[in-house]
Design a protein around this motif. Sequence first.
Motif, mmCIF file in Angstrom:
data_model
loop_
_atom_site.group_PDB
_atom_site.id
_atom_site.type_symbol
_atom_site.label_atom_id
_atom_site.label_comp_id
_atom_site.label_asym_id
_atom_site.label_seq_id
_atom_site.Cartn_x
_atom_site.Cartn_y
_atom_site.Cartn_z
ATOM 1 N N GLN A 85 0.924 -1.216 -0.073
ATOM 2 C CA GLN A 85 -0.043 -0.143 -0.006
ATOM 3 C C GLN A 85 0.833 1.351 0.061
ATOM 4 N N ALA A 86 2.012 1.218 0.708
ATOM 5 C CA ALA A 86 2.892 2.420 0.879
ATOM 6 C C ALA A 86 3.218 2.592 -0.680
ATOM 7 N N TYR A 87 4.023 1.737 -1.195
ATOM 8 C CA TYR A 87 4.714 1.814 -2.486
ATOM 9 C C TYR A 87 3.442 2.144 -3.502
ATOM 10 N N ASN A 88 2.523 1.587 -3.332
ATOM 11 C CA ASN A 88 1.599 2.219 -4.594
ATOM 12 C C ASN A 88 0.981 3.540 -4.081
ATOM 13 N N GLN A 89 0.781 3.859 -2.832
ATOM 14 C CA GLN A 89 0.422 5.403 -2.572
ATOM 15 C C GLN A 89 1.801 6.341 -3.220
ATOM 16 N N ALA A 90 2.813 5.883 -2.905
ATOM 17 C CA ALA A 90 3.938 6.706 -3.099
ATOM 18 C C ALA A 90 4.167 7.034 -4.692
ATOM 19 N N ILE A 91 3.834 5.772 -5.564
ATOM 20 C CA ILE A 91 4.003 5.870 -6.865
ATOM 21 C C ILE A 91 2.932 7.012 -7.426
ATOM 22 N N ASN A 92 1.598 6.646 -6.845
ATOM 23 C CA ASN A 92 0.649 7.537 -7.144
ATOM 24 C C ASN A 92 0.808 8.886 -6.947
ATOM 25 N N ASP A 93 1.276 8.979 -5.711
ATOM 26 C CA ASP A 93 1.432 10.717 -5.248
ATOM 27 C C ASP A 93 2.490 11.353 -6.191
ATOM 28 N N LEU A 94 3.530 10.371 -6.536
ATOM 29 C CA LEU A 94 4.807 10.949 -7.499
ATOM 30 C C LEU A 94 4.100 11.362 -8.952
ATOM 31 N N ASP A 95 3.294 10.492 -9.237
ATOM 32 C CA ASP A 95 2.916 10.655 -10.676
ATOM 33 C C ASP A 95 1.780 11.870 -10.674
ATOM 34 N N LYS A 96 1.029 12.235 -9.537
ATOM 35 C CA LYS A 96 0.469 13.386 -9.612
ATOM 36 C C LYS A 96 1.071 14.649 -9.225
ATOM 37 N N GLU A 97 2.219 14.638 -8.399
ATOM 38 C CA GLU A 97 3.142 15.553 -8.399
ATOM 39 C C GLU A 97 4.046 16.141 -9.692
ATOM 40 N N LEU A 98 4.509 15.132 -10.742
ATOM 41 C CA LEU A 98 5.277 15.308 -11.626
ATOM 42 C C LEU A 98 4.054 15.818 -12.766
ATOM 43 N N ASP A 99 2.963 15.495 -12.634
ATOM 44 C CA ASP A 99 2.010 15.835 -13.658
ATOM 45 C C ASP A 99 1.630 17.490 -13.410
ATOM 46 N N HIS A 100 1.615 17.714 -12.188
ATOM 47 C CA HIS A 100 1.369 19.367 -11.850
ATOM 48 C C HIS A 100 2.608 19.964 -12.252
ATOM 49 N N LEU A 101 3.866 19.452 -11.993
ATOM 50 C CA LEU A 101 5.059 20.079 -12.508
ATOM 51 C C LEU A 101 5.136 20.431 -13.851
ATOM 52 N N LYS A 102 4.619 19.489 -14.742
ATOM 53 C CA LYS A 102 4.503 19.237 -16.180
ATOM 54 C C LYS A 102 3.459 20.433 -16.627
ATOM 55 N N ASN A 103 2.338 20.374 -15.889
ATOM 56 C CA ASN A 103 1.441 21.569 -16.236
ATOM 57 C C ASN A 103 1.918 22.714 -16.044
ATOM 58 N N ALA A 104 2.465 23.102 -14.950
ATOM 59 C CA ALA A 104 2.964 24.525 -14.450
ATOM 60 C C ALA A 104 4.075 24.814 -15.607
ATOM 61 N N PHE A 105 4.873 24.053 -15.763
ATOM 62 C CA PHE A 105 6.121 24.286 -16.817
ATOM 63 C C PHE A 105 5.545 24.519 -18.209
ATOM 64 N N GLU A 106 4.467 23.972 -18.663
ATOM 65 C CA GLU A 106 3.964 23.898 -20.005
ATOM 66 C C GLU A 106 2.963 25.455 -19.861
ATOM 67 N N ALA A 107 2.376 25.745 -18.709
ATOM 68 C CA ALA A 107 1.726 27.004 -18.983
ATOM 69 C C ALA A 107 2.710 28.112 -18.844
ATOM 70 N N GLU A 108 3.712 27.987 -17.947
ATOM 71 C CA GLU A 108 4.853 29.095 -18.129
ATOM 72 C C GLU A 108 5.390 29.270 -19.439
ATOM 73 N N LEU A 109 5.512 28.400 -20.043
ATOM 74 C CA LEU A 109 5.975 28.551 -21.693
ATOM 75 C C LEU A 109 4.784 29.133 -22.500
ATOM 76 N N ALA A 110 3.861 28.820 -22.312
ATOM 77 C CA ALA A 110 2.658 29.092 -23.188
ATOM 78 C C ALA A 110 2.690 30.795 -22.908
ATOM 79 N N ASN A 111 2.958 31.126 -21.580
ATOM 80 C CA ASN A 111 2.792 32.621 -21.439
ATOM 81 C C ASN A 111 3.961 33.453 -21.937
ATOM 82 N N ARG A 112 4.859 32.732 -22.386
ATOM 83 C CA ARG A 112 6.172 33.423 -23.106
ATOM 84 C C ARG A 112 6.459 32.929 -24.343
ATOM 85 N N PRO A 113 5.448 33.409 -25.413
ATOM 86 C CA PRO A 113 5.855 32.900 -26.754
ATOM 87 C C PRO A 113 6.874 33.784 -27.456
ATOM 88 N N GLY A 114 7.781 32.985 -28.234
ATOM 89 C CA GLY A 114 8.693 33.408 -28.608
ATOM 90 C C GLY A 114 9.962 33.715 -28.004
#
Length: 116
Positions: A85-114
């Motif tokens: 349970q701990a292993y699966n929870q850690a993997i799921n939490d990391l997946d969510k955290e990395l998705d959030h990081l990716k989305n924040a990075f892509e949003a920042e790139l979209a705010n700076r075109p060119g």
Amino acid sequence: MNAPDRYERFVVPEGTKKVSYERDTKIINAASFTVEREDHTIGNILRMQLHRDDNVLFAGYKLPHPLKYKIIVRIHTTSQSSPMQAYNQAINDLDKELDHLKNAFEAELANRPGQY
């Protein structure tokens, strides 16, 4: 040179599981997970995520040998949880955290075109 081919670091051989589970026979609520074709990058981030869980008493990893591309993650939990349970929870939490990081990075790139 005696070094293995580079693809062996990443490609899991056919018939081999990516993650295998082995329960500890001497300690209650303890287990080892062998993760094939990974190194310190995944081992350390997984260990740190496991330490955030209040039910995890111990979490650590080791690389058995520098030329063997696998890590062994040891987890010991309280009676309220299991290592699986701990292993699966850690993997799921990391997946969510990395998705959030990716989305924040892509949003920042979209705010700076060119600029990039």
